[in-house]
Motif scaffolding. Structure first.
Motif, PDB file in Angstrom:
ATOM      1  N   HIS A  47       1.180   2.767   5.062  1.00 17.99           N
ATOM      2  CA  HIS A  47       1.642   1.440   4.649  1.00 17.99           C
ATOM      3  C   HIS A  47       2.970   1.631   3.917  1.00 17.99           C
ATOM      4  O   HIS A  47       3.120   2.589   3.157  1.00 17.99           O
ATOM      5  N   PRO A  48       3.929   0.723   4.120  1.00 17.95           N
ATOM      6  CA  PRO A  48       5.237   0.877   3.463  1.00 17.95           C
ATOM      7  C   PRO A  48       5.147   0.979   1.933  1.00 17.95           C
ATOM      8  O   PRO A  48       5.933   1.690   1.310  1.00 17.95           O
ATOM      9  N   ALA A  49       4.192   0.273   1.335  1.00 18.35           N
ATOM     10  CA  ALA A  49       4.054   0.322  -0.122  1.00 18.35           C
ATOM     11  C   ALA A  49       3.694   1.722  -0.602  1.00 18.35           C
ATOM     12  O   ALA A  49       4.182   2.180  -1.638  1.00 18.35           O
ATOM     13  N   LEU A  50       2.851   2.415   0.159  1.00 18.47           N
ATOM     14  CA  LEU A  50       2.463   3.778  -0.217  1.00 18.47           C
ATOM     15  C   LEU A  50       3.653   4.722  -0.143  1.00 18.47           C
ATOM     16  O   LEU A  50       3.879   5.534  -1.050  1.00 18.47           O
ATOM     17  N   GLY A  51       4.411   4.613   0.944  1.00 21.67           N
ATOM     18  CA  GLY A  51       5.586   5.461   1.092  1.00 21.67           C
ATOM     19  C   GLY A  51       6.611   5.214  -0.001  1.00 21.67           C
ATOM     20  O   GLY A  51       7.165   6.155  -0.576  1.00 21.67           O
ATOM     21  N   ALA A  74      10.332  -1.785  -4.364  1.00 26.27           N
ATOM     22  CA  ALA A  74       9.956  -1.957  -2.960  1.00 26.27           C
ATOM     23  C   ALA A  74       8.443  -1.826  -2.781  1.00 26.27           C
ATOM     24  O   ALA A  74       7.833  -2.586  -2.011  1.00 26.27           O
ATOM     25  N   ALA A  75       7.839  -0.895  -3.486  1.00 24.69           N
ATOM     26  CA  ALA A  75       6.382  -0.718  -3.398  1.00 24.69           C
ATOM     27  C   ALA A  75       5.661  -1.960  -3.914  1.00 24.69           C
ATOM     28  O   ALA A  75       4.680  -2.410  -3.308  1.00 24.69           O
ATOM     29  N   THR A  76       6.152  -2.516  -4.995  1.00 21.82           N
ATOM     30  CA  THR A  76       5.560  -3.737  -5.540  1.00 21.82           C
ATOM     31  C   THR A  76       5.709  -4.886  -4.551  1.00 21.82           C
ATOM     32  O   THR A  76       4.741  -5.594  -4.255  1.00 21.82           O
ATOM     33  N   ALA A  77       6.921  -5.046  -4.027  1.00 29.53           N
ATOM     34  CA  ALA A  77       7.191  -6.132  -3.081  1.00 29.53           C
ATOM     35  C   ALA A  77       6.369  -5.987  -1.803  1.00 29.53           C
ATOM     36  O   ALA A  77       5.979  -6.989  -1.194  1.00 29.53           O
ATOM     37  N   ALA A  78       6.081  -4.752  -1.411  1.00 28.74           N
ATOM     38  CA  ALA A  78       5.310  -4.507  -0.185  1.00 28.74           C
ATOM     39  C   ALA A  78       3.799  -4.659  -0.401  1.00 28.74           C
ATOM     40  O   ALA A  78       3.033  -4.486   0.538  1.00 28.74           O
ATOM     41  N   GLY A  79       3.390  -4.960  -1.633  1.00 30.90           N
ATOM     42  CA  GLY A  79       1.980  -5.234  -1.883  1.00 30.90           C
ATOM     43  C   GLY A  79       1.135  -4.044  -2.270  1.00 30.90           C
ATOM     44  O   GLY A  79      -0.043  -3.982  -1.913  1.00 30.90           O
ATOM     45  N   LEU A  80       1.695  -3.114  -3.022  1.00 34.07           N
ATOM     46  CA  LEU A  80       0.930  -1.930  -3.411  1.00 34.07           C
ATOM     47  C   LEU A  80      -0.377  -2.291  -4.104  1.00 34.07           C
ATOM     48  O   LEU A  80      -1.399  -1.637  -3.874  1.00 34.07           O
ATOM     49  N   ALA A  81      -0.378  -3.326  -4.915  1.00 30.37           N
ATOM     50  CA  ALA A  81      -1.599  -3.703  -5.644  1.00 30.37           C
ATOM     51  C   ALA A  81      -2.741  -4.035  -4.696  1.00 30.37           C
ATOM     52  O   ALA A  81      -3.908  -3.767  -5.002  1.00 30.37           O
ATOM     53  N   ASP A  82      -2.427  -4.592  -3.539  1.00 32.27           N
ATOM     54  CA  ASP A  82      -3.467  -4.929  -2.563  1.00 32.27           C
ATOM     55  C   ASP A  82      -3.879  -3.723  -1.727  1.00 32.27           C
ATOM     56  O   ASP A  82      -5.011  -3.660  -1.249  1.00 32.27           O
ATOM     57  N   VAL A  83      -2.963  -2.791  -1.546  1.00 30.21           N
ATOM     58  CA  VAL A  83      -3.197  -1.639  -0.678  1.00 30.21           C
ATOM     59  C   VAL A  83      -3.916  -0.513  -1.415  1.00 30.21           C
ATOM     60  O   VAL A  83      -4.826   0.117  -0.879  1.00 30.21           O
ATOM     61  N   ASP A  84      -3.499  -0.244  -2.666  1.00 26.23           N
ATOM     62  CA  ASP A  84      -4.034   0.898  -3.412  1.00 26.23           C
ATOM     63  C   ASP A  84      -3.992   0.588  -4.912  1.00 26.23           C
ATOM     64  O   ASP A  84      -2.988   0.865  -5.577  1.00 26.23           O
ATOM     65  N   PRO A  85      -5.053   0.000  -5.452  1.00 31.30           N
ATOM     66  CA  PRO A  85      -5.059  -0.372  -6.865  1.00 31.30           C
ATOM     67  C   PRO A  85      -4.832   0.802  -7.828  1.00 31.30           C
ATOM     68  O   PRO A  85      -4.230   0.618  -8.885  1.00 31.30           O
TER      69      PRO A  85
END
Length: 175
Positions: A47-51, A74-85
């Motif tokens: 996922h882009p947020a992880l990268g 960028a990680a925040t904007a890509a939804g890191l909170a939803d992908v990997d809390p």
């Protein structure tokens, strides 16, 4: 990918995580190489947020705070909170620390004050808040936050320590 320790094609999520963990664990890798390898891994992240998060961390640990800030945003904007809390909790600490290092202390303080309690970070947000408050010249408040962060771990004297900490910024404190 330029190295046999990183994948040539898009790896499985498990393999990607293993490559990231191995890169962070490799103490023989210099900062520039770590950033370059992490950039390659970020390009094939599940996922882009992880990268973006991991690349931000590589820049951060390499002393490239401006680049780290861009990746963390960028990680925040890509939804890191939803992908990997867990990573999202770590991002708050890392991004706020980066902001503090960039001289954006007030932003760091706000971010850390709003940081939720999370097992992935423990009391780290409070410790980094104390550092940010200190950087802002708010030393009594910084000391209070630091003391309050460690107070629950004390085997005794908790009530006294809480009272002393409160007195650091309370209305009756010595000037």
């Amino acid at each position: 990918m330029s190295d046999s320790s990183t994948p040539q094609t898009r790896p499985s999520d498990t393999d990607w995580e293993a490559h990231v963990a191995a890169l962070w664990a490799d103490d023989t890798v210099d900062d520039r190489t770590r950033i370059d390898r992490m950039r390659e891994l970020a390009a094939v992240a599940p996922h882009p947020a992880l990268g973006a998060f991991e690349l931000g961390g590589a820049h951060d640990s390499g002393g490239q705070e401006a680049a780290a800030h861009e990746q963390y945003a960028a990680a925040t904007a890509a939804g890191l909170a939803d992908v990997d809390p867990d990573r999202a909790a770590r991002l708050v600490v890392q991004h706020a620390s980066t902001l503090r290092n960039l001289g954006r202390v007030d932003e760091a303080i706000v971010m850390l004050r709003d940081a939720p309690l999370h097992p992935a970070t423990g009391v780290a947000p409070r410790v980094f808040l104390a550092l940010a408050l200190h950087s802002a010249g708010r030393v009594d408040e910084a000391l209070r936050v630091a003391i309050e962060a460690v107070e629950p771990t004390l085997p005794r004297y908790n009530r006294s320590v809480r009272a002393y900490a409160a007195a650091l910024t309370g209305p009756d404190r010595p000037q």
